[in-house]
Write a protein that holds these residues in place. Structure first.
Motif, short mmCIF file in Angstrom:
data_model
loop_
_atom_site.label_atom_id
_atom_site.label_comp_id
_atom_site.label_asym_id
_atom_site.label_seq_id
_atom_site.Cartn_x
_atom_site.Cartn_y
_atom_site.Cartn_z
N GLY A 330 18.95 -3.22 -0.12
CA GLY A 330 18.49 -2.72 -1.48
C GLY A 330 17.41 -1.74 -1.42
N LYS A 331 16.98 -1.09 -2.49
CA LYS A 331 16.13 0.18 -2.35
C LYS A 331 14.55 -0.40 -2.54
N ASN A 332 14.39 -1.61 -2.80
CA ASN A 332 12.81 -1.98 -3.13
C ASN A 332 12.36 -2.66 -1.93
N LYS A 333 13.18 -2.83 -0.88
CA LYS A 333 12.58 -3.54 0.25
C LYS A 333 12.50 -2.86 1.36
N GLY A 334 11.55 -2.74 2.32
CA GLY A 334 11.30 -1.99 3.40
C GLY A 334 11.01 -0.54 2.83
N ALA A 335 10.39 -0.71 1.95
CA ALA A 335 10.22 0.89 1.13
C ALA A 335 8.61 1.09 1.03
N ASP A 336 8.39 2.12 0.37
CA ASP A 336 7.08 2.51 -0.26
C ASP A 336 6.83 2.14 -1.60
N ALA A 337 5.56 1.55 -1.79
CA ALA A 337 5.19 1.28 -3.29
C ALA A 337 4.13 2.17 -3.69
N TYR A 355 8.74 2.16 -6.72
CA TYR A 355 8.97 2.07 -5.34
C TYR A 355 9.90 3.48 -4.81
N PHE A 356 9.70 3.95 -3.42
CA PHE A 356 10.50 4.81 -2.89
C PHE A 356 11.06 4.58 -1.57
N PRO A 404 9.28 9.21 -8.20
CA PRO A 404 9.21 9.89 -6.96
C PRO A 404 10.59 10.47 -6.87
N VAL A 405 10.69 11.51 -5.96
CA VAL A 405 11.90 12.10 -5.68
C VAL A 405 11.77 12.89 -4.32
N GLU A 406 12.93 12.80 -3.55
CA GLU A 406 12.87 13.26 -2.15
C GLU A 406 13.19 14.79 -2.30
#
Length: 477
Positions: A330-337, A355-356, A404-406
C-alpha cells in the motif's frame, strides 16, 4: 541514515545494518507487481527532466557486496562518502567527472559521516575490539569481560586528501547516526547528537535497557582531541511507545535533524516522532511527541522545510532490507508523513497532513522504502530530493502539505530477479546545483535536473552541507 545495526537476533532481523547476514536471500514469494512495469536488471528509467551524468563504481575493499555504501556529507569541492569499511573523499570540482581523492579503510558499520570545519565525524554502530581503524568485530554473545568499543571517531580533514585520526569517544549502544549542532555565542565547540538504540529484549554490555536517551559529545574546535561525552539526556522518561505487532518499541532514536538557527530539532525515534528545543545544545528538551501506530513501523529520519513550519518524517518499514514498494504493502506504509508544526514555543504541536510514497511498484527482489533526502533550495516552495533504495531517487513537492506531488524520478532496475540483494540509493542530496547519491552497490552517482520549477535553485551555493544539520538556504553565499 541510517539502519538498525546488529546486536542480537532481533536487531539482525530488523535491518540491512546486519551487513553480510542480510545482503541477499532467495525470493520465494510470487511477484506482486505487473512484470511489464518493472525495468530489467540494471536498466535505467526516469522522467525526462533528470539524467545521470556520472557514476564511479565501488573499488578495493569497498567493492564487495557486503561493504555497503552509506551516507554523504559535503564541503567545498569535496564529497565525503561513507561505507561500512570506511569512507571515500571525492573531488567533485567537475561533477561530471568525480575523482577519488582518498579512500580511508576503517571498518565499523555503518560509518555515517558528517563534517564541520576541519573535522570529520564517523559513526560506529557495530561492536569492535577497540577504537582503532584496525579493530575487529566482536559478537554480541561474547563474554561480558571481552573488550568492546563503539561510538564516534573524529578525523582532521584540514587536508581532505590526507585525513588524520584524532580521537574516539565511546557511547552507549554506539553511534548509529550523529547530528552536528554548533555551540552558541563564545562557545567554540560543536556538539554531536548521537542516536543509537537497542532492539534486543535483554541487556548487552555497553547497551543496557532501558535505552531511552541520546548521547551528546562536545568537541572543542581548537582542541578536538579533548572531545568528550558531556550529557546523555533521557528523552522518554515514560519509556516512549511500547510497540505492537506492527510498530517498534521506542528504545532510543534512529536519527535527529537539527535546525540550529531555529533552535529546533526533530527526532525519529523508532516508535515516536519528537520535536526538540535545542536552544541549549548540551541540554535539548522535548517539546512534543507524535505516534502513528497504524502506518509507521519504524520512525527513521526527519527533514524540516526551510521555514521550519513542517517536518517530513520517514518510515523505514522492513529496516531497509525489505521489498516494501509492492501493491500489497500500500501507499501509506514505508512512506513519508508530512506534519505541520502549529503553535509557538513550548506549545508547538505536530499535526499530521498526508503521506507520500513513490507512485511506482518495484519487483519483489528490490529493497525499497523511504530513506535519506534533503531540501532543494527553491524559494517559496517546499521541494525535496529523496533516496528510496532500489526504488531509486524521487523529487517531490510538499508545498501543499495535504497534496504532495512527485515532479521527477530516476531509478535502476533490480540488481537481480532471482534474489533480493541489498542495494539502491542510500542517500540522495542536493548540493550546489546537482544531486549526489551514494548507491549501496553501484557506487557514487551524480545526477542533473532540468526543470523550470527548480532552475533557480542552481544559483544557491553553500560551502558546507550536512543534511542532518539544516540551515536557512536564503543565507547561502
Amino acid at each position: 541514515m541510517r539502519h538498525p545495526a546488529p546486536r542480537g537476533r532481533f536487531k539482525r532481523l530488523a535491518s540491512i545494518g546486519a551487513a553480510a547476514v542480510l545482503t541477499s536471500f532467495l525470493v520465494t514469494a510470487p511477484a506482486q507487481a505487473d512484470p511489464a512495469t518493472i525495468p530489467g536488471v540494471d536498466e535505467i528509467v526516469s522522467s525526462p527532466n533528470i539524467k545521470l551524468i556520472a557514476n564511479e563504481p565501488k573499488t578495493g575493499p569497498f567493492a564487495p557486496e557486503n561493504a555497503l555504501n552509506s551516507d554523504l556529507a559535503f564541503q567545498g569541492k569535496y564529497a565525503f562518502a561513507g561505507n561500512y569499511n570506511g569512507f571515500t573523499v571525492w573531488d567533485i570540482s567537475n561533477p561530471k567527472d568525480p575523482v577519488q581523492a582518498v579512500q580511508v579503510l576503517c571498518t565499523g558499520a555503518q560509518n555515517d559521516v558528517s563534517v564541520y570545519g576541519n573535522l570529520l565525524f564517523l559513526g560506529t554502530d557495530s561492536i569492535r575490539s577497540d577504537d582503532s581503524c584496525n579493530s575487529v568485530g566482536v559478537p554480541s554473545s561474547a563474554p561480558a569481560e571481552t573488550p568492546r568499543w563503539e561510538g564516534v571517531k573524529i578525523f582532521d580533514i584540514s587536508d581532505p586528501r590526507n585525513p588524520k585520526y584524532v580521537k574516539a569517544v565511546k557511547t552507549d549502544c554506539g553511534s548509529h547516526t550523529l547530528t552536528l549542532v554548533p555551540g552558541k555565542g563564545r562557545d567554540r565547540s560543536v556538539y554531536a547528537y548521537v542516536s543509537s538504540y537497542n532492539l534486543d529484549v535483554v541487556d548487552l554490555p555497553n547497551c543496557a535497557q532501558p535505552h531511552d536517551k541520546i548521547s551528546i559529545v562536545k568537541v572543542p574546535l581548537k582542541k578536538p582531541a579533548e572531545a568528550a561525552l558531556v550529557s546523555a539526556p533521557v528523552l522518554f522518561p515514560d519509556g516512549g511507545f511500547p510497540g505492537d505487532a506492527d510498530s517498534r518499541t521506542t528504545s532510543g532514536c534512529h536519527d535527529i535533524t537539527a535546525y540550529p538557527e531555529k533552535n529546533i530539532a526533530a527526532g525519529a525515534c523508532m516508535g515516536d516522532g519528537v520535536l526538540l528545543d535545542i536552544s541549549k545544545p548540551a541540554a535539548p528538551k522535548v517539546i512534543t511527541t507524535v505516534r502513528d501506530a497504524e502506518n509507521f513501523a519504524f520512525w527513521h529520519s526527519a527533514t524540516f522545510n526551510n521555514d521550519a513550519t513542517k517536518v517530513v518524517f520517514t518510515d523505514e518499514l522492513g529496516g531497509g532490507g525489505g521489498a516494501e514498494c509492492l501493491p500489497t504493502i500500500g501507499k501509506n506504509k514505508g512512506a513519508d508523513a508530512i506534519y505541520d508544526i502549529t503553535g509557538k514555543g513550548s506549545k508547538r504541536k505536530l499535526e499530521f497532513r498526508s503521506y507520500f510514497k513513490i507512485p511506482r511498484d518495484n519487483a519483489p527482489t528490490e529493497n525499497c522504502v523511504a530513506h535519506n533526502g534533503s531540501l532543494i533550495p527553491v524559494k517559496g516552495r517546499d521541494i525535496m530530493v529523496q533516496a528510496w533504495y532500489q526504488g531509486g531517487i524521487s523529487i517531490w513537492d510538499f508545498t501543499n502539505s495535504r497534496k504532495p506531488v512527485e515532479i521527477a524520478y530516476w531509478e535502476r532496475g533490480p540488481l537481480s530477479t532471482e534474489r533480493l540483494i541489498t542495494g539502491g540509493s542510500w542517500s540522495a542530496y542536493w548540493y550546489n546545483g546537482y544531486i549526489y547519491s551514494n548507491d549501496i552497490q553501484k557506487g557514487f552517482d551524480v545526477l542533473e535536473v532540468s526543470d523550470r520549477r527548480i532552475d533557480k535553485a542552481e544559483r544557491e551555493k553553500t560551502w558546507q552541507f550536512n543534511p542532518q544539520t539544516q540551515t536557512d538556504y536564503r543565507r547561502y553565499w
